[in-house]
Each structure stands twice: as C-alpha cells, then as structure tokens.
Design a protein around this motif. Sequence first.
Motif, PDB file in Angstrom:
ATOM      1  N   HIS A 154       2.105 -32.354  18.719  1.00  0.00           N
ATOM      2  CA  HIS A 154       0.800 -31.873  18.258  1.00  0.00           C
ATOM      3  C   HIS A 154       0.595 -30.437  18.735  1.00  0.00           C
ATOM      4  O   HIS A 154       0.899 -30.108  19.880  1.00  0.00           O
ATOM      5  CB  HIS A 154      -0.334 -32.737  18.826  1.00  0.00           C
ATOM      6  CG  HIS A 154      -0.297 -34.153  18.350  1.00  0.00           C
ATOM      7  ND1 HIS A 154      -1.190 -35.108  18.795  1.00  0.00           N
ATOM      8  CD2 HIS A 154       0.514 -34.790  17.483  1.00  0.00           C
ATOM      9  CE1 HIS A 154      -0.925 -36.265  18.201  1.00  0.00           C
ATOM     10  NE2 HIS A 154       0.118 -36.090  17.412  1.00  0.00           N
ATOM     11  N   THR A 155       0.069 -29.614  17.845  1.00  0.00           N
ATOM     12  CA  THR A 155      -0.229 -28.228  18.202  1.00  0.00           C
ATOM     13  C   THR A 155      -1.536 -27.807  17.540  1.00  0.00           C
ATOM     14  O   THR A 155      -1.700 -27.953  16.324  1.00  0.00           O
ATOM     15  CB  THR A 155       0.922 -27.280  17.792  1.00  0.00           C
ATOM     16  OG1 THR A 155       0.486 -25.920  17.896  1.00  0.00           O
ATOM     17  CG2 THR A 155       1.422 -27.540  16.387  1.00  0.00           C
ATOM     18  N   TYR A 156      -2.471 -27.309  18.355  1.00  0.00           N
ATOM     19  CA  TYR A 156      -3.802 -26.942  17.866  1.00  0.00           C
ATOM     20  C   TYR A 156      -4.213 -25.578  18.419  1.00  0.00           C
ATOM     21  O   TYR A 156      -4.903 -25.494  19.435  1.00  0.00           O
ATOM     22  CB  TYR A 156      -4.838 -27.988  18.299  1.00  0.00           C
ATOM     23  CG  TYR A 156      -4.799 -29.258  17.492  1.00  0.00           C
ATOM     24  CD1 TYR A 156      -5.228 -29.268  16.167  1.00  0.00           C
ATOM     25  CD2 TYR A 156      -4.361 -30.447  18.049  1.00  0.00           C
ATOM     26  CE1 TYR A 156      -5.210 -30.430  15.424  1.00  0.00           C
ATOM     27  CE2 TYR A 156      -4.342 -31.622  17.313  1.00  0.00           C
ATOM     28  CZ  TYR A 156      -4.772 -31.604  16.001  1.00  0.00           C
ATOM     29  OH  TYR A 156      -4.750 -32.764  15.262  1.00  0.00           O
ATOM     30  N   PRO A 157      -3.830 -24.502  17.763  1.00  0.00           N
ATOM     31  CA  PRO A 157      -4.217 -23.172  18.245  1.00  0.00           C
ATOM     32  C   PRO A 157      -5.721 -23.007  18.422  1.00  0.00           C
ATOM     33  O   PRO A 157      -6.168 -22.389  19.392  1.00  0.00           O
ATOM     34  CB  PRO A 157      -3.698 -22.235  17.141  1.00  0.00           C
ATOM     35  CG  PRO A 157      -2.609 -22.993  16.470  1.00  0.00           C
ATOM     36  CD  PRO A 157      -2.974 -24.436  16.562  1.00  0.00           C
ATOM     37  N   VAL A 158      -6.521 -23.614  17.530  1.00  0.00           N
ATOM     38  CA  VAL A 158      -7.972 -23.404  17.580  1.00  0.00           C
ATOM     39  C   VAL A 158      -8.588 -24.073  18.816  1.00  0.00           C
ATOM     40  O   VAL A 158      -9.578 -23.587  19.358  1.00  0.00           O
ATOM     41  CB  VAL A 158      -8.643 -23.861  16.273  1.00  0.00           C
ATOM     42  CG1 VAL A 158      -8.609 -25.383  16.117  1.00  0.00           C
ATOM     43  CG2 VAL A 158     -10.070 -23.340  16.177  1.00  0.00           C
ATOM     44  N   TRP A 159      -7.994 -25.181  19.296  1.00  0.00           N
ATOM     45  CA  TRP A 159      -8.473 -25.814  20.528  1.00  0.00           C
ATOM     46  C   TRP A 159      -8.131 -24.974  21.755  1.00  0.00           C
ATOM     47  O   TRP A 159      -8.695 -25.181  22.830  1.00  0.00           O
ATOM     48  CB  TRP A 159      -7.872 -27.201  20.714  1.00  0.00           C
ATOM     49  CG  TRP A 159      -8.598 -28.344  20.070  1.00  0.00           C
ATOM     50  CD1 TRP A 159      -8.066 -29.255  19.208  1.00  0.00           C
ATOM     51  CD2 TRP A 159      -9.969 -28.744  20.232  1.00  0.00           C
ATOM     52  NE1 TRP A 159      -9.005 -30.181  18.823  1.00  0.00           N
ATOM     53  CE2 TRP A 159     -10.189 -29.888  19.441  1.00  0.00           C
ATOM     54  CE3 TRP A 159     -11.047 -28.228  20.972  1.00  0.00           C
ATOM     55  CZ2 TRP A 159     -11.422 -30.536  19.370  1.00  0.00           C
ATOM     56  CZ3 TRP A 159     -12.271 -28.880  20.897  1.00  0.00           C
ATOM     57  CH2 TRP A 159     -12.456 -30.015  20.108  1.00  0.00           C
ATOM     58  N   GLU A 160      -7.181 -24.061  21.603  1.00  0.00           N
ATOM     59  CA  GLU A 160      -6.751 -23.240  22.738  1.00  0.00           C
ATOM     60  C   GLU A 160      -7.198 -21.787  22.569  1.00  0.00           C
ATOM     61  O   GLU A 160      -6.563 -20.865  23.058  1.00  0.00           O
ATOM     62  CB  GLU A 160      -5.239 -23.373  22.929  1.00  0.00           C
ATOM     63  CG  GLU A 160      -4.850 -24.825  23.217  1.00  0.00           C
ATOM     64  CD  GLU A 160      -3.477 -24.976  23.815  1.00  0.00           C
ATOM     65  OE1 GLU A 160      -3.187 -24.298  24.815  1.00  0.00           O
ATOM     66  OE2 GLU A 160      -2.685 -25.774  23.274  1.00  0.00           O
ATOM     67  N   TYR A 161      -8.310 -21.638  21.857  1.00  0.00           N
ATOM     68  CA  TYR A 161      -9.029 -20.353  21.744  1.00  0.00           C
ATOM     69  C   TYR A 161      -8.186 -19.254  21.093  1.00  0.00           C
ATOM     70  O   TYR A 161      -8.369 -18.071  21.373  1.00  0.00           O
ATOM     71  CB  TYR A 161      -9.543 -19.900  23.127  1.00  0.00           C
ATOM     72  CG  TYR A 161     -10.447 -20.917  23.764  1.00  0.00           C
ATOM     73  CD1 TYR A 161     -11.774 -21.067  23.333  1.00  0.00           C
ATOM     74  CD2 TYR A 161      -9.983 -21.781  24.745  1.00  0.00           C
ATOM     75  CE1 TYR A 161     -12.610 -22.028  23.884  1.00  0.00           C
ATOM     76  CE2 TYR A 161     -10.811 -22.755  25.299  1.00  0.00           C
ATOM     77  CZ  TYR A 161     -12.119 -22.868  24.865  1.00  0.00           C
ATOM     78  OH  TYR A 161     -12.948 -23.829  25.405  1.00  0.00           O
ATOM     79  N   GLN A 162      -7.290 -19.639  20.193  1.00  0.00           N
ATOM     80  CA  GLN A 162      -6.496 -18.656  19.473  1.00  0.00           C
ATOM     81  C   GLN A 162      -7.238 -18.199  18.223  1.00  0.00           C
ATOM     82  O   GLN A 162      -7.875 -18.997  17.536  1.00  0.00           O
ATOM     83  CB  GLN A 162      -5.145 -19.256  19.066  1.00  0.00           C
ATOM     84  CG  GLN A 162      -4.301 -19.728  20.235  1.00  0.00           C
ATOM     85  CD  GLN A 162      -3.844 -18.592  21.116  1.00  0.00           C
ATOM     86  OE1 GLN A 162      -3.370 -17.565  20.646  1.00  0.00           O
ATOM     87  NE2 GLN A 162      -4.000 -18.764  22.429  1.00  0.00           N
ATOM     88  N   SER A 163      -7.127 -16.935  17.911  1.00  0.00           N
ATOM     89  CA  SER A 163      -7.679 -16.418  16.647  1.00  0.00           C
ATOM     90  C   SER A 163      -6.723 -16.768  15.512  1.00  0.00           C
ATOM     91  O   SER A 163      -5.546 -17.095  15.743  1.00  0.00           O
ATOM     92  CB  SER A 163      -7.837 -14.905  16.720  1.00  0.00           C
ATOM     93  OG  SER A 163      -6.548 -14.290  16.768  1.00  0.00           O
ATOM     94  N   ILE A 164      -7.207 -16.684  14.289  1.00  0.00           N
ATOM     95  CA  ILE A 164      -6.357 -16.994  13.130  1.00  0.00           C
ATOM     96  C   ILE A 164      -5.170 -16.033  13.064  1.00  0.00           C
ATOM     97  O   ILE A 164      -4.084 -16.410  12.611  1.00  0.00           O
ATOM     98  CB  ILE A 164      -7.183 -16.984  11.820  1.00  0.00           C
ATOM     99  CG1 ILE A 164      -6.403 -17.641  10.672  1.00  0.00           C
ATOM    100  CG2 ILE A 164      -7.635 -15.590  11.439  1.00  0.00           C
ATOM    101  CD1 ILE A 164      -6.155 -19.116  10.841  1.00  0.00           C
ATOM    102  N   GLU A 165      -5.340 -14.815  13.559  1.00  0.00           N
ATOM    103  CA  GLU A 165      -4.246 -13.826  13.517  1.00  0.00           C
ATOM    104  C   GLU A 165      -3.064 -14.255  14.390  1.00  0.00           C
ATOM    105  O   GLU A 165      -1.913 -13.926  14.092  1.00  0.00           O
ATOM    106  CB  GLU A 165      -4.744 -12.450  13.973  1.00  0.00           C
ATOM    107  CG  GLU A 165      -5.711 -11.772  13.018  1.00  0.00           C
ATOM    108  CD  GLU A 165      -7.140 -12.303  13.115  1.00  0.00           C
ATOM    109  OE1 GLU A 165      -7.937 -12.018  12.187  1.00  0.00           O
ATOM    110  OE2 GLU A 165      -7.460 -13.016  14.109  1.00  0.00           O
TER     111      GLU A 165
END
Length: 312
Positions: A191-202
């Motif tokens: 599982h990988t969730y950039p948005v849960w780890e405060y990543q921007s869409i860029e």
Amino acid sequence: MHNNDKNWADSGNAICYSGYRAGQSPVHGIFPSALEIGEDLALLQPRWKFLRLYDCTAHAETVLQVIEEQQLDFKVMLGANMTAESSNPNCPWGAHFDEETLASNRIANDREIDRLIALSLRYPDVVFSVSIGNEASVDWSDHLVPVERLVAQTRRLKSAITQPVTFCENYVPWTNKLEPLARELDFISVHTYPVWEYQSIEHAMAFTQQNLQAVIDKNPDKPIVITEAGWTTASNGRGIEPNNASQQLQAIYCRELLNWSREAGILTFIFEAFDESWKGSEDPLEPEKHWGLWTEDRQPKLALQTLFANQG
C-alpha cells in the motif's frame, strides 16, 4: 501448486471493491443485496478485470456468487479481515485490549481463515489469489497481529488451497519486520498513499515509486503487487489538508498511477471503487469516506472521465 508466473499486469485494470451504500455497514452487519452488487459490477465490468475484497462476510460471498452466476469476467483477490491479537500502544486512536478479548479475537481470526479457505475452494475460477489480512502489522494498526501468527496462517492456507497467498500492508513493514512472512508468501502486496504522508500532487508519483522501490530492494526475488493506492476527494483536515483533497487531484494521481504501473508491468489496485460513508468519524468530510472513483450514490467522479480518455 502456487503458481505466480503469470504477469497479471498485462491482463487488465484492478480496483478495490466494497459495496456498502448509505445505511449499510459491515460493523452493523447490514450488507448490500445481490441486486445492488449486480448493479455495481455492471458499472465496473467495462473497465476493470481484477477486484479486491476485504473479508469473508456475506458481502464477499454474494459478490462471488453474482460473478459466477452471471458469468462475469472478473478475477477476485479475496481477503481475510483480521482482528487484533495484540494491544498496540502506538495506535493514535487507541488499541488496548484485555487478554480475554485478544483470546476471543484469535478464535475469530481462525474462523475467518476457515471461511477464506471455504470460499476459495468453492469459487476456484473466480478467486485468483488470497490475502491473509490488511494492514495488521503496521506501527499504527488497531488490529495488530504478530508476524509469527501471520506466518502460521499463511502455511495453513497454502496447505489447503491452490491459489497464491499474499498479505496486504503499507510499504514500511515490508522493509523490516515482515521479512519472515515475505519468505512464506507467493507475492508481496504493498500500500502506498502519498496524500496521507503530506505529499503534493507534484511529488506524489515519485513518492509512490520510491515506496515501491524500497520494498523491491528488500525483497528482490518476490513478485510485488500494489493492492492500494489512491487519492481522497474530500477531507476535514484529519491527516490530510483539505486543499490537498479534490476530484481534480484524484484524477491526476490515478491517471499517472495507471499509466506508470502499466508501463512497469505492476498489477495495481486503485483504492477504491465507491465512497463509503460508514467509515471513520461522523464528520461527513472525514477523508476515509471519500476515496471512491464513484460517489456513494454511484455518480462518476472526474477521474473516470480522464482515466480512460484515450482508450475509446
């Protein structure tokens, strides 16, 4: 035989499916009907080949039954819903249980594996793989299961069924504590969730790729599948900034994810098909409720208009 030679990524798109509508909930045992599940599968069928289910409740049983009876072209990853076998002081929302509860949960988990075996044997042409659990080893889990118990359940499954066996978990435990389990599994599910780890869409896709690479580096000889990756379309600020949650951002991330995973030959399940209002807190903007590519009342979100724009 536990055959995992097939390159599933060439075989179609994959999505996580949970069919609970307004007023329905696995917590209260109120499940979607066969008619409602049939409607959902009709929406999914044109674009999706692989479905991931999370438990062996009446919901899963009905999904498998409808697929078989209607001879629908879906392959299902069937999962077990594990409850806590250990207390976890690291869980932010609390996960302390007395010994009586934990003992009862161990029995319940054994019974869930019984159901997983039974359904896998009953629907061998539909169930293409099984998972022994979901996020039951990550640091913040409220349903923590010791690694040695996951290993034991894996061995039990592999002695009983022919489908490949996996475990679905956040990328971090695959780089450390899950090494004994990884050796037992037919493939690893990340599982990988950039948005849960405060990543921007860029930075989101690069972050996803880094997460996956960390798991590959640790487990170079194991096939790897992504069983959850997605972007929520609403947030009340709990864990995700509200301005980092929208249909536009979901559309961008899911399109990039699908394009990259297809090129890389990695089977990737988008999380998820439909919004689920039963999840999380009572707040209607709770981010847990808004990961669907469709709303709870089955209206398509922006991502569905852009995801397959060049595929007719």
